[in-house]
Design an enzyme around this catalytic site. Structure first.
Site, PDB file in Angstrom:
ATOM      1  N   ASN A 110       0.848  -1.196   0.000  1.00 34.45           N
ATOM      2  CA  ASN A 110       0.000   0.000   0.000  1.00 34.45           C
ATOM      3  C   ASN A 110       0.877   1.237   0.000  1.00 34.45           C
ATOM      4  OD1 ASN A 110      -2.406   1.616   0.395  1.00 34.45           O
ATOM      5  ND2 ASN A 110      -1.784   1.841   2.540  1.00 34.45           N
ATOM      6  N   HIS A 112       0.952   5.111   1.425  1.00 29.49           N
ATOM      7  CA  HIS A 112       0.293   5.898   2.476  1.00 29.49           C
ATOM      8  C   HIS A 112       0.964   7.271   2.547  1.00 29.49           C
ATOM      9  CE1 HIS A 112      -2.025   6.586   6.095  1.00 29.49           C
ATOM     10  NE2 HIS A 112      -0.932   7.086   6.641  1.00 29.49           N
ATOM     11  N   SER A 139       5.001   6.678   2.349  1.00 24.24           N
ATOM     12  CA  SER A 139       5.586   5.348   2.594  1.00 24.24           C
ATOM     13  C   SER A 139       4.885   4.318   1.723  1.00 24.24           C
ATOM     14  CB  SER A 139       5.355   4.919   4.054  1.00 24.24           C
ATOM     15  OG  SER A 139       5.747   5.907   4.972  1.00 24.24           O
ATOM     16  N   ASP A 148      -2.255   0.163   8.439  1.00 30.00           N
ATOM     17  CA  ASP A 148      -1.037   0.948   8.182  1.00 30.00           C
ATOM     18  C   ASP A 148       0.135   0.541   9.092  1.00 30.00           C
ATOM     19  OD1 ASP A 148      -2.434   2.365   6.234  1.00 30.00           O
ATOM     20  OD2 ASP A 148      -3.048   3.930   7.634  1.00 30.00           O
ATOM     21  N   ALA A 176       5.761  13.123  -4.812  1.00 26.23           N
ATOM     22  CA  ALA A 176       6.716  12.149  -4.250  1.00 26.23           C
ATOM     23  C   ALA A 176       6.146  10.733  -4.308  1.00 26.23           C
ATOM     24  CB  ALA A 176       7.057  12.534  -2.806  1.00 26.23           C
TER      25      ALA A 176
HETATM   26  C1  GAR Z   1      -2.941   9.048  -2.209  1.00 25.70           C
HETATM   27  O1  GAR Z   1      -2.447  10.224  -1.630  1.00 25.70           O
HETATM   28  C2  GAR Z   1      -2.667   7.850  -1.312  1.00 25.70           C
HETATM   29  O2  GAR Z   1      -1.436   7.921  -0.646  1.00 25.70           O
HETATM   30  C3  GAR Z   1      -3.814   7.963  -0.348  1.00 25.70           C
HETATM   31  O3  GAR Z   1      -4.918   8.322  -1.126  1.00 25.70           O
HETATM   32  C4  GAR Z   1      -4.467   9.071  -2.254  1.00 25.70           C
HETATM   33  C5  GAR Z   1      -4.999   8.403  -3.503  1.00 25.70           C
HETATM   34  O4  GAR Z   1      -4.739   9.188  -4.627  1.00 25.70           O
HETATM   35  N1  GAR Z   1      -4.013   6.724   0.332  1.00 25.70           N
HETATM   36  C6  GAR Z   1      -4.371   6.644   1.610  1.00 25.70           C
HETATM   37  O5  GAR Z   1      -4.608   7.610   2.304  1.00 25.70           O
HETATM   38  C7  GAR Z   1      -4.500   5.224   2.124  1.00 25.70           C
HETATM   39  N2  GAR Z   1      -4.548   5.216   3.544  1.00 25.70           N
HETATM   40  P1  GAR Z   1      -4.779   8.538  -6.083  1.00 25.70           P
HETATM   41  O6  GAR Z   1      -6.136   7.854  -6.226  1.00 25.70           O
HETATM   42  O7  GAR Z   1      -4.654   9.713  -7.009  1.00 25.70           O
HETATM   43  O8  GAR Z   1      -3.635   7.579  -6.197  1.00 25.70           O
END
Ligand code: GAR
Length: 196
Positions: A110, A112, A139, A148, A176
């Site tokens: 995953n 995060h 991460s 997590d 990032a």
């Molecule tokens: C990203 O920032 C990811 O790290 C976060 O959701 C967003 C998804 O964006 N994930 C979490 O918070 C999981 N706990 P995306 O759909 O554009 O990849």
């Protein structure tokens, strides 16, 4: 060269991390190929992006099944039909069952938006700003039953600037994330390359 790992991506929303992984796999030397994308909501904009890349997609919603275990069993059935080696969660905003985490142990990762173990869960950018952190980031970690909490594979630090808002910080961390996820997937494949 050994065969490319077959990677499926689970999303809930816009899918920008999914797109970063798809772009990375276009390099012929990249050790993975994307075999399909699953969403837990039919409205996820990332599904249309996946289709534009000619990737198979599937939707498995909690409400379509008796319970979480039945939903996750359906996800696993789809993953197996694609002969999936590795599952990447990319903005998949539902907690998977313990059984699913066990079944895909060491093959389920995953991304995060924080430097774990700091800020598990939601609103990570707001919490980093409230804590007056000078450094924040993202991460990629193994998924275990506890939220997590799995071992970190790679992290990317991002400076917090004096005039940052939640939105500006989120944007900088997201850039990032897009660099980190493809690198972390390679690191996982290199770590596990000798395993069957
Ligand atoms: C990203 O920032 C990811 O790290 C976060 O959701 C967003 C998804 O964006 N994930 C979490 O918070 C999981 N706990 P995306 O759909 O554009 O990849």
């Amino acid at each position: 060269m050994s065969a490319k790992k077959r990677v499926a991506i689970l999303i809930s929303g816009r899918g920008s991390n999914m797109s970063a992984l798809i772009e990375a796999t276009k390099n012929p030397d990249y050790p993975a190929q994307i075999v399909g994308v699953i969403s837990n909501t039919p409205a996820a904009p990332g599904l249309a992006i996946a289709s534009r890349h000619n990737l198979p997609t599937a939707v498995h919603q909690l409400k379509s099944y008796a319970d979480k275990n039945a939903t996750d069993a359906a996800i696993t059935a789809t993953l197996k039909s694609w002969q999936t080696d590795i599952v990447c969660l990319a903005g998949f905003m539902r907690i998977l069952s313990d059984e699913f985490a066990h079944q895909w142990h060491n093959r389920l990762i995953n991304i995060h938006p924080s430097l774990l173990p700091r800020y598990k869960g939601l609103n990570t950018h707001r919490r980093a700003l409230e804590a007056k952190d000078k450094v924040h980031g993202c991460s990629v970690h193994h998924v275990v039953a506890e939220l997590d909490a799995g071992p970190v594979i790679l992290q990317h630090e991002v400076p917090v600037l004096p005039d940052d808002t939640e939105e500006t910080l989120e944007q900088r961390v997201l850039i990032a994330e897009h660099q980190l996820y493809p690198k972390a997937l390679v690191a996982l494949i290199e770590q596990t390359g000798s395993r069957p």
